[in-house]
Design a protein around this motif. Structure first.
Motif, PDB file in Angstrom:
ATOM      1  N   TRP A   1       0.840  -1.197   0.000  1.00  0.00           N
ATOM      2  CA  TRP A   1       0.000   0.000   0.000  1.00  0.00           C
ATOM      3  C   TRP A   1       0.880   1.254   0.000  1.00  0.00           C
ATOM      4  O   TRP A   1       0.594   2.212  -0.710  1.00  0.00           O
ATOM      5  CB  TRP A   1      -0.932  -0.030   1.209  1.00  0.00           C
ATOM      6  CG  TRP A   1      -1.875   1.134   1.281  1.00  0.00           C
ATOM      7  CD1 TRP A   1      -3.118   1.216   0.711  1.00  0.00           C
ATOM      8  CD2 TRP A   1      -1.678   2.377   1.961  1.00  0.00           C
ATOM      9  NE1 TRP A   1      -3.688   2.442   1.003  1.00  0.00           N
ATOM     10  CE2 TRP A   1      -2.828   3.163   1.765  1.00  0.00           C
ATOM     11  CE3 TRP A   1      -0.634   2.900   2.728  1.00  0.00           C
ATOM     12  CZ2 TRP A   1      -2.971   4.440   2.304  1.00  0.00           C
ATOM     13  CZ3 TRP A   1      -0.767   4.174   3.253  1.00  0.00           C
ATOM     14  CH2 TRP A   1      -1.927   4.933   3.034  1.00  0.00           C
ATOM     15  N   VAL A   2       1.941   1.251   0.803  1.00  0.00           N
ATOM     16  CA  VAL A   2       2.860   2.397   0.858  1.00  0.00           C
ATOM     17  C   VAL A   2       3.506   2.612  -0.511  1.00  0.00           C
ATOM     18  O   VAL A   2       3.583   3.736  -0.996  1.00  0.00           O
ATOM     19  CB  VAL A   2       3.933   2.193   1.955  1.00  0.00           C
ATOM     20  CG1 VAL A   2       5.055   3.206   1.826  1.00  0.00           C
ATOM     21  CG2 VAL A   2       3.291   2.267   3.337  1.00  0.00           C
ATOM     22  N   ARG A   3       3.953   1.529  -1.161  1.00  0.00           N
ATOM     23  CA  ARG A   3       4.552   1.655  -2.497  1.00  0.00           C
ATOM     24  C   ARG A   3       3.541   2.221  -3.496  1.00  0.00           C
ATOM     25  O   ARG A   3       3.868   3.089  -4.295  1.00  0.00           O
ATOM     26  CB  ARG A   3       5.076   0.303  -2.983  1.00  0.00           C
ATOM     27  CG  ARG A   3       6.379  -0.115  -2.328  1.00  0.00           C
ATOM     28  CD  ARG A   3       7.014  -1.315  -3.002  1.00  0.00           C
ATOM     29  NE  ARG A   3       6.201  -2.512  -2.910  1.00  0.00           N
ATOM     30  CZ  ARG A   3       6.188  -3.356  -1.883  1.00  0.00           C
ATOM     31  NH1 ARG A   3       6.956  -3.132  -0.826  1.00  0.00           N
ATOM     32  NH2 ARG A   3       5.427  -4.433  -1.899  1.00  0.00           N
ATOM     33  N   ASP A   4       2.312   1.736  -3.441  1.00  0.00           N
ATOM     34  CA  ASP A   4       1.268   2.221  -4.337  1.00  0.00           C
ATOM     35  C   ASP A   4       0.956   3.700  -4.071  1.00  0.00           C
ATOM     36  O   ASP A   4       0.693   4.456  -5.011  1.00  0.00           O
ATOM     37  CB  ASP A   4      -0.009   1.398  -4.201  1.00  0.00           C
ATOM     38  CG  ASP A   4       0.159  -0.032  -4.713  1.00  0.00           C
ATOM     39  OD1 ASP A   4       1.161  -0.317  -5.391  1.00  0.00           O
ATOM     40  OD2 ASP A   4      -0.715  -0.854  -4.395  1.00  0.00           O
ATOM     41  N   ALA A   5       0.963   4.092  -2.812  1.00  0.00           N
ATOM     42  CA  ALA A   5       0.673   5.491  -2.452  1.00  0.00           C
ATOM     43  C   ALA A   5       1.777   6.416  -2.947  1.00  0.00           C
ATOM     44  O   ALA A   5       1.518   7.569  -3.278  1.00  0.00           O
ATOM     45  CB  ALA A   5       0.504   5.617  -0.950  1.00  0.00           C
ATOM     46  N   ALA A   6       3.003   5.912  -3.008  1.00  0.00           N
ATOM     47  CA  ALA A   6       4.139   6.722  -3.451  1.00  0.00           C
ATOM     48  C   ALA A   6       4.186   6.853  -4.972  1.00  0.00           C
ATOM     49  O   ALA A   6       4.807   7.763  -5.496  1.00  0.00           O
ATOM     50  CB  ALA A   6       5.441   6.118  -2.943  1.00  0.00           C
TER      51      ALA A   6
END
Length: 119
Positions: A113-118
């Motif tokens: 999720w963090v990678r997708d948000a970035a």
């Protein structure tokens, strides 16, 4: 003058967060975990599942991550497990918002999720 507790700080709202990280487990440990994951995303804020203004905060955020570790993930250090009561209350409060809410039961799911948000 004492500093506010982590739970109190997790319940403060920035002007317009793009992302919100919610801990299903509503105590100091949950607040720390939500804050730790929120720090990894630009313009993100942390909250507890018991936040009185949670619905408004979720509505204002473009992306929402709910940290809800399973038993094995909690034992491996992903975070504190929510009680059944905490989880059910949060599910009810987030009903109808599935388009922007992601539930993470493992650190790998939260990291994705963090990678997708970035991106």
């Amino acid at each position: 003058m004492s500093s506010p507790s982590l739970a109190s700080r997790a319940d403060t709202v920035p002007a317009t967060p793009e992302a919100l990280v919610i801990s299903a487990h509503a105590d100091e440990r949950g607040a720390r975990e939500a804050a730790r994951w929120a720090e990894q995303v630009r313009s993100a804020d942390a909250a507890l599942g018991s936040d009185a203004r949670l619905e408004a905060r979720v509505a204002a955020a473009q992306r929402v991550l709910v940290l809800d570790p399973g038993m094995i993930a909690a034992r491996r250090g992903f975070g504190a497990r929510a009680t059944s009561q905490e989880r059910l209350a949060l599910v009810a409060r987030l009903a109808g918002r599935a388009d922007r809410v992601t539930w993470a039961a493992t650190a790998a799911q939260a990291a994705q999720w963090v990678r997708d948000a970035a991106a």
